[in-house]
Design an enzyme around this catalytic site. Structure first.
Site, PDB file in Angstrom:
ATOM      1  N   GLU A 327       0.846  -1.190   0.000  1.00 55.19           N
ATOM      2  CA  GLU A 327       0.000   0.000   0.000  1.00 55.19           C
ATOM      3  C   GLU A 327       0.883   1.241   0.000  1.00 55.19           C
ATOM      4  OE1 GLU A 327      -4.134  -1.020   2.304  1.00 55.19           O
ATOM      5  OE2 GLU A 327      -2.477  -0.308   3.531  1.00 55.19           O
ATOM      6  N   CYS A 328       0.654   2.157  -0.920  1.00 54.14           N
ATOM      7  CA  CYS A 328       1.332   3.456  -0.967  1.00 54.14           C
ATOM      8  C   CYS A 328       2.847   3.284  -0.902  1.00 54.14           C
ATOM      9  CB  CYS A 328       0.808   4.367   0.135  1.00 54.14           C
ATOM     10  SG  CYS A 328       1.162   6.121  -0.144  1.00 54.14           S
ATOM     11  N   GLY A 329       3.479   3.569   0.237  1.00 53.08           N
ATOM     12  CA  GLY A 329       4.926   3.391   0.337  1.00 53.08           C
ATOM     13  C   GLY A 329       5.352   1.966   0.076  1.00 53.08           C
TER      14      GLY A 329
END
Length: 436
Positions: A327-329
């Site tokens: 997720e994201c990072g």
């Protein structure tokens, strides 16, 4: 019977978090059990709440969650003496289009739970106008009740007197006024507050905030303004399917942004979670059947992540036979490369072709509704996932098969579709809930 109160303000940056932590610790110091919640998509404040109260805090979100889910989550405050819900942004700030049970505004939670609102007002650069703002917020929406006001960052006794008189004339209770006190300000980072676990002195900071607020705010009057609350049994729980039975979860300073309620829901559904640290060059547990990389601050540690060969090779080996999701990072680290703010390109794990850059910062912020075009751990094709995106990275390349069609809260299609390659998947949004 618990007493419920919502802490809100006209805008961000006024002092909601500091006041919430101070009140929670001050009441805890008096022997009360305090339960906190965070209204809206924030994965940092709940850790501060837990540090102040000694009890885990979770998010409640009217855009992403239905009333049953919110009731289930808030039910954890049944055994508390005081329950505080810290708002996000301004009291009525949400998105334009209604979500599952509201627009994501703090006011939705206040009305839904029947809790009055304690407003934090910063009257810097104004005097009587602060009362006009408070009165406008009080009268803006039927069903949302104002308990009173705490003034923050008052400039002088004369300034305080002017604002107090105007608020009293408007029939609005003033529970206290805080002079400027830089020592209790919480440090900032480019995504907001520095995480609680990064601050060795967090306990002392919260203690000082509690002492300062107790000196300037009538704690008994604030507590007396809270609503007696009888939690209603939730018709259902979270209805969350864990991504696997045994989950290897990346967890360190670079990977820590995951909503607490998701981890609790996974465990409640019978999943086992083992953590590992990519920054310590650890690989995921070989006995796990799925690996999950949350968001965080990988851009601040990109050089170290790139150099940690055991982590990178271990993750690649894991992904040969079992699903890996970021997720994201975490999504960025699954990609081919990440360019940091200094323009230095770092090779990542290469499980996906995604390339991102922080060399030119551009904020991506908002709710996301994703319709999966391919499966991801815990969710099948066609699932509708609700989440929130907040990052400053720019997509340089996103060459793999899109994972989903993603819309923002207005219904507009966005470019951050997520990716899938083999058993690796990733999204820029942080998952909050699945549509039932």
């Amino acid at each position: 019977m618990p007493a419920g109160l919502v802490i809100s303000a006209p805008a961000s940056g006024v002092g909601k978090t500091t006041l919430t932590l101070a009140l929670a610790r001050a009441w805890r110091n008096r022997g009360l059990n305090v339960q906190c919640f965070k209204s809206g998509p924030d994965y940092i404040d709940p850790a501060f709440h837990a540090a102040a109260t000694g009890r885990a805090s979770v998010n409640v979100d009217s855009w992403a969650m239905d009333r049953g889910t919110i009731a289930h989550l808030v039910g954890r405050g049944t055994d508390a003496d005081v329950v505080l819900a810290e708002g996000s942004m301004g009291l009525f700030d949400g998105v334009a289009a209604r979500g599952v049970s509201g627009t994501g505004a703090t006011a939705d939670i206040a009305e839904m739970l029947g809790w009055p609102v304690l407003l934090v007002i910063d009257p810097s650069g104004q005097a009587q106008t602060a009362a006009a703002i408070a009165a406008g917020l009080r009268d803006y929406r039927a069903g949302v009740r104002l308990a009173g006001v705490v003034l923050n960052r008052v400039a002088s006794p004369r300034h305080e007197d002017l604002v107090r008189r105007a608020l009293n004339d408007a029939g609005i209770a003033v529970f206290g006024a805080l002079p400027r006190h830089a020592e209790i300000s919480l440090p900032k980072r480019h995504l907001g507050l520095v995480q609680a676990e990064e601050q060795a002195e967090i306990g002392k900071l919260i203690d000082e905030a509690a002492r300062f607020v107790a000196e300037h705010v009538d704690l008994d009057a604030v507590l007396g303004s809270a609503a007696s609350w009888s939690p209603q049994p939730a018709a259902n729980g979270m209805n969350v399917t864990p991504p696997g039975q045994r989950i290897a979860l990346a967890r360190d300073a670079a990977f820590s942004f995951i909503y607490p309620h998701m981890l609790e829901a996974w465990r409640a559904a019978g999943a086992e979670i083992s953590t590992f640290s990519p920054l310590a060059d650890e690989a995921p547990d070989a006995s796990a059947d799925v690996c999950w990389l949350p968001g965080g601050y990988p851009e601040l540690h990109a050089g170290k992540i790139a150099a940690n060969a055991r982590f990178r090779s271990g993750l690649r080996a894991f992904a040969d036979t079992r699903p890996v999701h970021g997720e994201c990072g975490g999504y960025m680290v699954l990609g081919a490369a990440l360019t940091d703010a200094d323009g230095i390109r770092h090779e990542m794990t290469g499980l996906l072709g995604l390339e991102t850059s922080f060399a030119k910062r551009r904020m991506h912020l908002g709710y996301r509704l994703a319709a999966l075009g391919a499966p991801m751990p815990g969710h099948q094709v066609g699932a509708r996932l609700r989440g929130h995106e907040f990052h400053y990275s720019t997509i340089v390349a996103q060459p793999d098969t899109p994972l989903s069609v993603v819309h923002d809260a207005t219904g507009a299609v966005i470019a951050e579709t997520g990716s899938r390659r083999g058993l690796a998947t990733g999204t820029f949004f942080h998952l909050i809930a699945e549509d039932r």
